[in-house]
Design an enzyme around this catalytic site. Structure first.
Site, PDB file in Angstrom:
ATOM      1  N   ASP A  93      -5.808 -28.236   0.115  1.00 49.62           N
ATOM      2  CA  ASP A  93      -6.167 -28.885  -1.155  1.00 49.62           C
ATOM      3  C   ASP A  93      -4.940 -29.152  -2.026  1.00 49.62           C
ATOM      4  O   ASP A  93      -4.980 -30.037  -2.881  1.00 49.62           O
ATOM      5  CB  ASP A  93      -7.148 -28.005  -1.940  1.00 49.62           C
ATOM      6  CG  ASP A  93      -8.590 -28.187  -1.471  1.00 49.62           C
ATOM      7  OD1 ASP A  93      -8.815 -28.867  -0.452  1.00 49.62           O
ATOM      8  OD2 ASP A  93      -9.506 -27.634  -2.127  1.00 49.62           O
TER       9      ASP A  93
ATOM     10  N   TYR B  37     -27.961 -24.780   4.329  1.00 46.98           N
ATOM     11  CA  TYR B  37     -27.854 -24.227   5.685  1.00 46.98           C
ATOM     12  C   TYR B  37     -27.807 -22.704   5.597  1.00 46.98           C
ATOM     13  O   TYR B  37     -27.329 -22.155   4.601  1.00 46.98           O
ATOM     14  CB  TYR B  37     -26.646 -24.786   6.457  1.00 46.98           C
ATOM     15  CG  TYR B  37     -25.302 -24.633   5.794  1.00 46.98           C
ATOM     16  CD1 TYR B  37     -24.528 -23.488   5.955  1.00 46.98           C
ATOM     17  CD2 TYR B  37     -24.784 -25.651   5.005  1.00 46.98           C
ATOM     18  CE1 TYR B  37     -23.287 -23.362   5.347  1.00 46.98           C
ATOM     19  CE2 TYR B  37     -23.546 -25.541   4.391  1.00 46.98           C
ATOM     20  CZ  TYR B  37     -22.804 -24.388   4.573  1.00 46.98           C
ATOM     21  OH  TYR B  37     -21.583 -24.267   3.967  1.00 46.98           O
TER      22      TYR B  37
HETATM   23  C1  LIG Z   1     -19.078 -26.526  -2.717  1.00 50.57           C
HETATM   24  C2  LIG Z   1     -17.999 -26.736  -1.723  1.00 50.57           C
HETATM   25  C3  LIG Z   1     -18.363 -26.757  -0.415  1.00 50.57           C
HETATM   26  C4  LIG Z   1     -17.392 -26.930   0.549  1.00 50.57           C
HETATM   27  N1  LIG Z   1     -17.766 -26.920   1.854  1.00 50.57           N
HETATM   28  C5  LIG Z   1     -16.825 -27.046   2.789  1.00 50.57           C
HETATM   29  C6  LIG Z   1     -17.175 -26.968   4.168  1.00 50.57           C
HETATM   30  O1  LIG Z   1     -18.346 -26.812   4.524  1.00 50.57           O
HETATM   31  N2  LIG Z   1     -16.190 -27.106   5.102  1.00 50.57           N
HETATM   32  C7  LIG Z   1     -14.891 -27.306   4.723  1.00 50.57           C
HETATM   33  O2  LIG Z   1     -14.028 -27.434   5.612  1.00 50.57           O
HETATM   34  N3  LIG Z   1     -14.525 -27.369   3.425  1.00 50.57           N
HETATM   35  C8  LIG Z   1     -15.441 -27.240   2.464  1.00 50.57           C
HETATM   36  N4  LIG Z   1     -15.079 -27.279   1.148  1.00 50.57           N
HETATM   37  C9  LIG Z   1     -13.657 -27.470   0.800  1.00 50.57           C
HETATM   38  C10 LIG Z   1     -12.861 -26.183   0.906  1.00 50.57           C
HETATM   39  O3  LIG Z   1     -13.462 -25.149   0.162  1.00 50.57           O
HETATM   40  C11 LIG Z   1     -11.438 -26.395   0.404  1.00 50.57           C
HETATM   41  O4  LIG Z   1     -10.955 -27.622   0.850  1.00 50.57           O
HETATM   42  C12 LIG Z   1     -10.544 -25.274   0.916  1.00 50.57           C
HETATM   43  O5  LIG Z   1     -10.932 -24.050   0.348  1.00 50.57           O
HETATM   44  C13 LIG Z   1      -9.087 -25.567   0.615  1.00 50.57           C
HETATM   45  O6  LIG Z   1      -8.341 -24.490   1.062  1.00 50.57           O
HETATM   46  P1  LIG Z   1      -6.897 -24.215   0.465  1.00 50.57           P
HETATM   47  O7  LIG Z   1      -6.414 -22.990   1.180  1.00 50.57           O
HETATM   48  O8  LIG Z   1      -6.081 -25.448   0.515  1.00 50.57           O
HETATM   49  O9  LIG Z   1      -7.126 -23.907  -1.084  1.00 50.57           O
HETATM   50  P2  LIG Z   1      -7.998 -22.779  -1.768  1.00 50.57           P
HETATM   51  O10 LIG Z   1      -9.151 -22.385  -0.935  1.00 50.57           O
HETATM   52  O11 LIG Z   1      -8.248 -23.266  -3.156  1.00 50.57           O
HETATM   53  O12 LIG Z   1      -7.022 -21.524  -1.839  1.00 50.57           O
HETATM   54  C14 LIG Z   1      -5.906 -21.502  -2.707  1.00 50.57           C
HETATM   55  C15 LIG Z   1      -5.497 -20.050  -2.909  1.00 50.57           C
HETATM   56  O13 LIG Z   1      -4.270 -20.015  -3.624  1.00 50.57           O
HETATM   57  C16 LIG Z   1      -4.379 -19.075  -4.698  1.00 50.57           C
HETATM   58  N5  LIG Z   1      -3.506 -19.575  -5.769  1.00 50.57           N
HETATM   59  C17 LIG Z   1      -3.647 -20.730  -6.475  1.00 50.57           C
HETATM   60  N6  LIG Z   1      -2.645 -20.887  -7.348  1.00 50.57           N
HETATM   61  C18 LIG Z   1      -1.831 -19.787  -7.194  1.00 50.57           C
HETATM   62  C19 LIG Z   1      -0.626 -19.372  -7.829  1.00 50.57           C
HETATM   63  N7  LIG Z   1      -0.041 -20.112  -8.767  1.00 50.57           N
HETATM   64  N8  LIG Z   1      -0.071 -18.202  -7.427  1.00 50.57           N
HETATM   65  C20 LIG Z   1      -0.644 -17.434  -6.443  1.00 50.57           C
HETATM   66  N9  LIG Z   1      -1.806 -17.788  -5.830  1.00 50.57           N
HETATM   67  C21 LIG Z   1      -2.383 -18.950  -6.195  1.00 50.57           C
HETATM   68  C22 LIG Z   1      -5.854 -19.099  -5.080  1.00 50.57           C
HETATM   69  O14 LIG Z   1      -6.217 -17.899  -5.745  1.00 50.57           O
HETATM   70  C23 LIG Z   1      -6.526 -19.260  -3.707  1.00 50.57           C
HETATM   71  O15 LIG Z   1      -6.738 -18.017  -3.080  1.00 50.57           O
HETATM   72  C24 LIG Z   1     -16.034 -27.116   0.172  1.00 50.57           C
HETATM   73  C25 LIG Z   1     -15.673 -27.112  -1.160  1.00 50.57           C
HETATM   74  C26 LIG Z   1     -16.646 -26.932  -2.100  1.00 50.57           C
HETATM   75  C27 LIG Z   1     -16.246 -26.952  -3.548  1.00 50.57           C
END
Ligand SMILES: Cc1cc2nc3c(=O)[nH]c(=O)nc-3n(C[C@H](O)[C@H](O)[C@H](O)COP(=O)(O)OP(=O)(O)OC[C@H]3O[C@@H](n4cnc5c(N)ncnc54)[C@H](O)[C@@H]3O)c2cc1C
Length: 361
Positions: free
Chosen positions: A258, A181
């Site tokens: 996540d 996309y």
């Molecule tokens: C190829 C791909 C395509 C995707 N497409 C989509 C989509 O189109 N739509 C959608 O909704 N989702 C999509 N996803 C899923 C989405 O990217 C994740 O589910 C989302 O990023 C989760 O967000 P989060 O904030 O839980 O974790 P993350 O995005 O992983 O963020 C976690 C943060 O915590 C920080 N962190 C981790 N451990 C520590 C620590 N010990 N100390 C300090 N900081 C730390 C990391 O550096 C990071 O910045 C996709 C995933 C992939 C792999």
């Protein structure tokens, strides 16, 4: 949380807020959270409004169906991750949240204690939004079952393009699929998935030779091959299935996104669900004492998230069909397109129509 009056500090391990090139589809359920946070105008001005999703036979390039996405409110949009991250970070800072980069959380302890590489801190509530290798999840659920390799790997890449319509194309081939996309008039996002028997490590920072990606889809039609030919840099990672956490909180710690429920990228929901979690958690904390807020948050979220994850897993199977099953599925998509196009998205009404702002803590 800051809007509800909390004094918020975000600890981020990365040296700066920066996302390597890749896209995200923000669906109406996630967009409703952004709107409820008061960031609707920035949302409408960011990314690209999606017009349709088109399942396509990757082997021939034949478009099997075109399902309209243009009528949703809020709009379904394609975002570059960096744009969405900036929108949320600016919104948080405007509400008084402090974002501290370059600080890694090593361990949590009872009483809201946070051990970082800069020393210890304390908080009334620690929210673990720390992704698939979550330190906070280990604290909430020390006996969590390990993740299992799904037998699938995925490449992600961004390529140049010119004036591609804002349509998500799902190119399906036996044992493989590609989703493309546009992110802007010049850039297109690619996620390509292939079934494989072996893989070592979870994570998405493994550079791979783009030739391997092209080889995996070498038998596909010229339209898809022409897109893959433009890939100059690709990253490869193994897709792992994690059980949804049984315990989303412990003492003064809650987990979301996540960290609580890693989601395979077959329904574009991981980030959308993370947005929903965050909003519902903040609502619960604003409306209830902490010892009631955290169990209520888990109760409001766990079943919905589990259903979305099951739906994503089913998509992976449907995209990769071969033989007679594939022919029947393609025929079915064509019929749905002609006879009942609303059914395609209608099946996901429970997902996209959700309004987290209407949730009662
Ligand atoms: C190829 C791909 C395509 C995707 N497409 C989509 C989509 O189109 N739509 C959608 O909704 N989702 C999509 N996803 C899923 C989405 O990217 C994740 O589910 C989302 O990023 C989760 O967000 P989060 O904030 O839980 O974790 P993350 O995005 O992983 O963020 C976690 C943060 O915590 C920080 N962190 C981790 N451990 C520590 C620590 N010990 N100390 C300090 N900081 C730390 C990391 O550096 C990071 O910045 C996709 C995933 C992939 C792999």
């Amino acid at each position: 949380m800051a809007q509800a009056g909390a004094n918020v500090t975000v600890l981020e391990q990365a040296a700066e807020l920066r996302e390597v090139g890749a896209g995200l589809q923000v669906t109406p359920n996630g967009a409703r959270v952004i709107r409820a946070l008061g960031l609707g105008a920035d949302y409408d001005a960011g990314g690209l409004a999606a017009a349709a999703v088109s399942p396509t036979d990757a082997l021939t390039g034949r478009v099997l169906a075109r399902f309209d996405l243009g009528h949703t409110d809020p709009a379904y949009r394609f975002f570059h991750r960096a744009t969405l991250q900036r929108l949320l970070a600016d919104g948080a800072v405007a509400q008084g949240a402090a974002i501290r980069t370059g600080i890694r959380v090593d361990r949590l302890a009872r009483g809201g204690r946070i051990m970082t590489d800069e020393g210890a801190r304390e908080a009334d509530l620690v929210i673990g939004a720390d992704g698939i290798h979550s330190v906070a999840r280990r604290f909430c659920e020390p006996d969590a079952r390990p993740a299992e390799f799904t037998g699938q790997v995925a490449w992600r890449a961004v390529v140049s393009c010119s004036d591609v319509p804002p349509v998500a194309r799902i190119w399906m081939a036996p044992g493989r699929h590609v989703v493309t996309y546009p992110l802007s008039a010049e850039r297109m996002n690619i996620v390509a998935v292939q079934e494989r028997t072996e893989w070592a490590e979870e994570g998405w920072h493994h550079p791979d030779d783009p030739e391997n990606l092209r080889t995996a889809f070498a038998d596909c039609g010229p339209d898809l091959r022409a897109i893959l030919d433009r890939v100059e840099e690709a990253r490869l990672w193994g897709l792992f299935r994690h059980p949804v956490a049984r315990h989303w909180h412990n003492d003064r710690v809650a987990i979301l996104g996540d960290a609580a429920h890693p989601t395979l990228p077959f329904l574009a929901q991981g980030a959308n669900l993370a947005l929903e979690d965050a909003f519902v958690l903040a609502r619960c904390c604003a409306g209830l004492p902490l010892d009631k807020a955290l169990p209520r948050y888990q109760a409001l979220r766990r079943d919905r998230v589990s259903r979305a994850i099951d739906a994503a897993n089913a998509n992976a199977r449907n995209y990769h069909l071969s033989g007679a099953g594939r022919r029947v599925a393609h025929l079915g998509l064509g019929l749905m397109d002609r006879l009942a196009p609303a059914l395609f998205l209608g099946r996901f009404g429970w997902l996209y129509d959700y309004d987290p702002a209407a949730v009662t803590p």
